[in-house]
Design an enzyme around this catalytic site. Structure first.
Site, PDB file in Angstrom:
ATOM      1  N   ARG A 149       0.820  -1.224   0.000  1.00  0.00           N
ATOM      2  CA  ARG A 149       0.000   0.000   0.000  1.00  0.00           C
ATOM      3  C   ARG A 149       0.851   1.271   0.000  1.00  0.00           C
ATOM      4  O   ARG A 149       0.449   2.286   0.562  1.00  0.00           O
ATOM      5  CB  ARG A 149      -0.945   0.053   1.205  1.00  0.00           C
ATOM      6  CG  ARG A 149      -2.060  -0.961   1.164  1.00  0.00           C
ATOM      7  CD  ARG A 149      -3.228  -0.448   0.333  1.00  0.00           C
ATOM      8  NE  ARG A 149      -4.249  -1.479   0.190  1.00  0.00           N
ATOM      9  CZ  ARG A 149      -5.337  -1.559   0.949  1.00  0.00           C
ATOM     10  NH1 ARG A 149      -5.574  -0.679   1.867  1.00  0.00           N
ATOM     11  NH2 ARG A 149      -6.198  -2.526   0.739  1.00  0.00           N
TER      12      ARG A 149
ATOM     13  N   ARG B 288      -3.431   6.623   1.055  1.00  0.00           N
ATOM     14  CA  ARG B 288      -3.986   7.856   1.652  1.00  0.00           C
ATOM     15  C   ARG B 288      -3.098   8.549   2.664  1.00  0.00           C
ATOM     16  O   ARG B 288      -3.405   9.652   3.085  1.00  0.00           O
ATOM     17  CB  ARG B 288      -5.346   7.539   2.301  1.00  0.00           C
ATOM     18  CG  ARG B 288      -6.451   7.340   1.293  1.00  0.00           C
ATOM     19  CD  ARG B 288      -7.632   6.646   1.895  1.00  0.00           C
ATOM     20  NE  ARG B 288      -7.266   5.280   2.247  1.00  0.00           N
ATOM     21  CZ  ARG B 288      -8.083   4.412   2.831  1.00  0.00           C
ATOM     22  NH1 ARG B 288      -9.300   4.765   3.166  1.00  0.00           N
ATOM     23  NH2 ARG B 288      -7.669   3.186   3.100  1.00  0.00           N
TER      24      ARG B 288
ATOM     25  N   ARG C 206      -6.310  11.162  -6.354  1.00  0.00           N
ATOM     26  CA  ARG C 206      -7.560  10.440  -6.138  1.00  0.00           C
ATOM     27  C   ARG C 206      -8.756  11.386  -6.283  1.00  0.00           C
ATOM     28  O   ARG C 206      -9.781  11.030  -6.867  1.00  0.00           O
ATOM     29  CB  ARG C 206      -7.500   9.810  -4.753  1.00  0.00           C
ATOM     30  CG  ARG C 206      -8.797   9.467  -4.157  1.00  0.00           C
ATOM     31  CD  ARG C 206      -9.076   8.009  -4.009  1.00  0.00           C
ATOM     32  NE  ARG C 206     -10.507   7.895  -3.846  1.00  0.00           N
ATOM     33  CZ  ARG C 206     -11.089   7.600  -2.697  1.00  0.00           C
ATOM     34  NH1 ARG C 206     -10.378   7.319  -1.652  1.00  0.00           N
ATOM     35  NH2 ARG C 206     -12.395   7.553  -2.626  1.00  0.00           N
TER      36      ARG C 206
ATOM     37  N   ASP D  85      -6.655  -3.033  -7.566  1.00  0.00           N
ATOM     38  CA  ASP D  85      -7.207  -3.649  -6.365  1.00  0.00           C
ATOM     39  C   ASP D  85      -7.530  -5.104  -6.646  1.00  0.00           C
ATOM     40  O   ASP D  85      -7.842  -5.469  -7.779  1.00  0.00           O
ATOM     41  CB  ASP D  85      -8.476  -2.922  -5.906  1.00  0.00           C
ATOM     42  CG  ASP D  85      -8.817  -3.282  -4.467  1.00  0.00           C
ATOM     43  OD1 ASP D  85      -8.258  -2.661  -3.548  1.00  0.00           O
ATOM     44  OD2 ASP D  85      -9.620  -4.225  -4.266  1.00  0.00           O
TER      45      ASP D  85
ATOM     46  N   TYR E 216     -14.710 -12.030  -0.180  1.00  0.00           N
ATOM     47  CA  TYR E 216     -15.418 -10.785  -0.499  1.00  0.00           C
ATOM     48  C   TYR E 216     -16.607 -11.038  -1.424  1.00  0.00           C
ATOM     49  O   TYR E 216     -17.664 -10.423  -1.286  1.00  0.00           O
ATOM     50  CB  TYR E 216     -14.453  -9.776  -1.137  1.00  0.00           C
ATOM     51  CG  TYR E 216     -13.445  -9.220  -0.159  1.00  0.00           C
ATOM     52  CD1 TYR E 216     -13.744  -8.094   0.614  1.00  0.00           C
ATOM     53  CD2 TYR E 216     -12.201  -9.816   0.022  1.00  0.00           C
ATOM     54  CE1 TYR E 216     -12.832  -7.591   1.524  1.00  0.00           C
ATOM     55  CE2 TYR E 216     -11.275  -9.316   0.927  1.00  0.00           C
ATOM     56  CZ  TYR E 216     -11.600  -8.209   1.682  1.00  0.00           C
ATOM     57  OH  TYR E 216     -10.704  -7.713   2.590  1.00  0.00           O
TER      58      TYR E 216
HETATM   59  O1  CP3 Z   1       0.022  -2.138  -2.375  1.00  0.00           O
HETATM   60  C1  CP3 Z   1      -0.263  -1.214  -3.168  1.00  0.00           C
HETATM   61  O2  CP3 Z   1       0.060  -0.028  -2.951  1.00  0.00           O
HETATM   62  C2  CP3 Z   1      -0.945  -1.557  -4.479  1.00  0.00           C
HETATM   63  C3  CP3 Z   1      -2.348  -1.301  -4.544  1.00  0.00           C
HETATM   64  C4  CP3 Z   1      -3.291  -2.153  -3.731  1.00  0.00           C
HETATM   65  C5  CP3 Z   1      -4.524  -1.662  -3.241  1.00  0.00           C
HETATM   66  N1  CP3 Z   1      -5.210  -2.698  -2.693  1.00  0.00           N
HETATM   67  C6  CP3 Z   1      -4.984  -0.275  -3.341  1.00  0.00           C
HETATM   68  C7  CP3 Z   1      -6.078   0.178  -2.467  1.00  0.00           C
HETATM   69  C8  CP3 Z   1      -3.219  -3.506  -3.390  1.00  0.00           C
HETATM   70  C9  CP3 Z   1      -2.087  -4.498  -3.617  1.00  0.00           C
HETATM   71  C10 CP3 Z   1      -4.452  -3.832  -2.764  1.00  0.00           C
HETATM   72  C11 CP3 Z   1      -4.761  -5.195  -2.296  1.00  0.00           C
HETATM   73  C12 CP3 Z   1      -5.999  -5.436  -1.562  1.00  0.00           C
HETATM   74  N2  CP3 Z   1      -7.217  -4.845  -1.731  1.00  0.00           N
HETATM   75  C13 CP3 Z   1      -6.142  -6.459  -0.609  1.00  0.00           C
HETATM   76  C14 CP3 Z   1      -5.075  -7.447  -0.203  1.00  0.00           C
HETATM   77  C15 CP3 Z   1      -4.009  -6.872   0.628  1.00  0.00           C
HETATM   78  C16 CP3 Z   1      -4.424  -6.484   2.008  1.00  0.00           C
HETATM   79  O3  CP3 Z   1      -4.355  -5.287   2.320  1.00  0.00           O
HETATM   80  O4  CP3 Z   1      -4.751  -7.389   2.794  1.00  0.00           O
HETATM   81  C17 CP3 Z   1      -7.467  -6.426  -0.145  1.00  0.00           C
HETATM   82  C18 CP3 Z   1      -8.066  -7.316   0.924  1.00  0.00           C
HETATM   83  C19 CP3 Z   1      -8.142  -5.406  -0.875  1.00  0.00           C
HETATM   84  C20 CP3 Z   1      -9.574  -5.050  -0.806  1.00  0.00           C
HETATM   85  C21 CP3 Z   1      -9.761  -3.642  -0.414  1.00  0.00           C
HETATM   86  N3  CP3 Z   1      -9.428  -2.550  -1.200  1.00  0.00           N
HETATM   87  C22 CP3 Z   1     -10.287  -3.156   0.791  1.00  0.00           C
HETATM   88  C23 CP3 Z   1     -10.765  -4.036   1.943  1.00  0.00           C
HETATM   89  C24 CP3 Z   1     -10.290  -1.766   0.713  1.00  0.00           C
HETATM   90  C25 CP3 Z   1     -10.876  -0.804   1.706  1.00  0.00           C
HETATM   91  C26 CP3 Z   1     -10.049  -0.666   2.929  1.00  0.00           C
HETATM   92  C27 CP3 Z   1      -9.329   0.628   2.907  1.00  0.00           C
HETATM   93  O5  CP3 Z   1      -8.102   0.623   3.192  1.00  0.00           O
HETATM   94  O6  CP3 Z   1      -9.985   1.645   2.665  1.00  0.00           O
HETATM   95  C28 CP3 Z   1      -9.702  -1.407  -0.523  1.00  0.00           C
HETATM   96  C29 CP3 Z   1      -9.457  -0.038  -1.015  1.00  0.00           C
HETATM   97  C30 CP3 Z   1      -8.065   0.307  -1.432  1.00  0.00           C
HETATM   98  N4  CP3 Z   1      -7.275  -0.466  -2.222  1.00  0.00           N
HETATM   99  C31 CP3 Z   1      -7.385   1.512  -1.145  1.00  0.00           C
HETATM  100  C32 CP3 Z   1      -6.145   1.444  -1.803  1.00  0.00           C
HETATM  101  C33 CP3 Z   1      -5.078   2.499  -1.842  1.00  0.00           C
HETATM  102  C34 CP3 Z   1      -7.962   2.675  -0.358  1.00  0.00           C
HETATM  103  C35 CP3 Z   1      -8.972   3.316  -1.248  1.00  0.00           C
HETATM  104  C36 CP3 Z   1      -9.047   4.804  -1.133  1.00  0.00           C
HETATM  105  O7  CP3 Z   1      -8.214   5.503  -1.724  1.00  0.00           O
HETATM  106  O8  CP3 Z   1     -10.001   5.247  -0.487  1.00  0.00           O
END
Ligand code: CP3
Length: 342
Positions: A24, A28, A37, A74, A151
């Site tokens: 990540r 944010r 974003r 994602d 999910y």
């Molecule tokens: O690692 C990176 O920087 C690459 C991008 C990436 C994102 N999600 C961007 C993201 C990666 C590799 C993921 C993987 C992901 N997404 C996983 C597996 C890894 C982990 O963290 O366990 C999972 C379970 C998801 C599903 C997901 N996406 C959730 C549950 C959420 C919401 C939770 C949150 O943090 O808000 C997301 C959203 C998400 N994916 C964000 C980002 C940067 C935040 C979205 C935003 O900008 O509001």
């Protein structure tokens, strides 16, 4: 040996300073991410607009000088590409149209059709292959089948994955048909990412830790083994990182059993134990607790040095044990890298 440090470590080389990146790392906690974003409007538009997705991928590289960039996308784009509804509720997380019946699984698109929705992601990778600094490796990724299924079945994130466990134990045939479809789609998706320029791919099994021992073998280890075998057949030499988060003792032997070139360790794993039991089979990645990116200070410095020392005898990729959180302080990221490279 010359070349990108991430690729060298994944090939088994022991480096003086391990390559580093963060899960990540585009996110944010960075003001520049929030600005891009906002420009995209919403999270999914950011994922599907190649210029903007490439821009946020590059932001942490420019600011901190990481050794690897991870594609911005994602894991839930695959369910969407299979035909499930997907949207994100700001401040809450993902929502999906639930797929929890035999009819729902049957209505999903064939695995080979996912490229129609996912082609902007491949364009993001093509842009990044052109624009990344020469010494920075490009990582593609997908969710592992079990995690993606949790999910899809629940229609949202759940603390204990209860709906997915209920389907697995109540209607195994439907559960396995869903896992099968996700597995096949994941092979197609990662293979296309490699064709578009990903030099490494990572499989995120964020909820592997909620599976009991037998289910872990069937639904975390076995799908990873199949995906990796197929990718290795199609793209020999492209390394794969597997992240069976929460696997505990089952981290030992996971690389050997699945063919992964590296296993990513969460922060619950003792580094000394992992050096003996996991690093014997090859490269490990991890495993600083992401909370140190919030709190910083001497505790952060001590932990970075402890982890570097523990894994110093074998191939190691420095990373967090899970994703960096929105309340992290970018100065602590800089301190982490400075300490690691000192
Ligand atoms: O690692 C990176 O920087 C690459 C991008 C990436 C994102 N999600 C961007 C993201 C990666 C590799 C993921 C993987 C992901 N997404 C996983 C597996 C890894 C982990 O963290 O366990 C999972 C379970 C998801 C599903 C997901 N996406 C959730 C549950 C959420 C919401 C939770 C949150 O943090 O808000 C997301 C959203 C998400 N994916 C964000 C980002 C940067 C935040 C979205 C935003 O900008 O509001």
């Amino acid at each position: 040996m010359a070349g990108k440090t991430l690729l060298r470590a994944l090939a088994g080389e022991v480096l003086e300073v391990p390559p580093a990146w963060m899960m990540r790392q585009a996110g944010r906690y960075l003001p520049e991410y929030k600005a891009t974003r906002a420009q995209a409007g919403d999270f999914l538009s950011l994922c599907y607009t190649p210029d903007l997705a490439a821009e946020v991928t590059l932001q942490p590289i420019r600011r901190f000088g990481f050794d690897a960039a991870i594609l911005f996308a994602d894991i839930l784009l695959v369910p969407q590409a299979l035909g499930a509804d997907l949207w994100f509720v700001t401040g809450e997380g993902p929502r999906l149209g639930p797929v929890d019946t035999a009819a729902g699984v049957a209505a999903l698109k064939p695995a080979g059709d996912v490229h129609e929705v996912l082609s902007p992601v491949y364009e993001t990778l093509r842009i990044l292959s052109r624009e990344l600094p020469r010494d920075v490796a490009l990582i593609g990724f997908a969710g592992a089948p079990w995690t993606v299924a949790t999910y899809m079945i629940a229609g949202r994130g759940t603390p204990d994955q209860a709906p997915a466990h209920a389907l697995k134990d109540g209607d195994r045939a439907t559960f396995e048909a869903l896992l099968e479809r996700i597995t096949a789609a994941t092979v197609e998706y990662l293979s296309a990412q490699i064709d578009a320029g990903a030099e490494v791919v990572k499989l995120f099994d964020s909820w592997a830790g909620s599976l009991g021992a037998e289910d872990f073998r069937r639904y975390a280890l076995e799908p990873a083994r199949r995906i990796i075998a197929e990718l290795k057949a199609r793209h020999p030499g492209v390394p794969v990182i597997a992240f069976p988060r929460g696997a505990k003792d089952a981290y030992a032997g996971f690389a050997r059993a699945t063919g992964a070139d590296c296993v990513a360790l969460d922060q619950g794993v003792d580094a000394e134990w992992a050096a003996r039991r996991v690093q014997v089979d090859g490269c490990v990645q991890g495993n600083l607790d992401p909370s140190h990116m919030v709190t910083g200070g001497q505790a952060l410095v001590d932990e970075v040095l402890r982890i570097r020392q523990a894994f110093g005898g074998g191939p190691h990729v420095f990373n967090l044990g899970h994703g960096i959180t929105p309340d992290a302080d970018p100065d602590n990221v800089a301190l982490m890298l400075e300490t690691l490279r000192s």
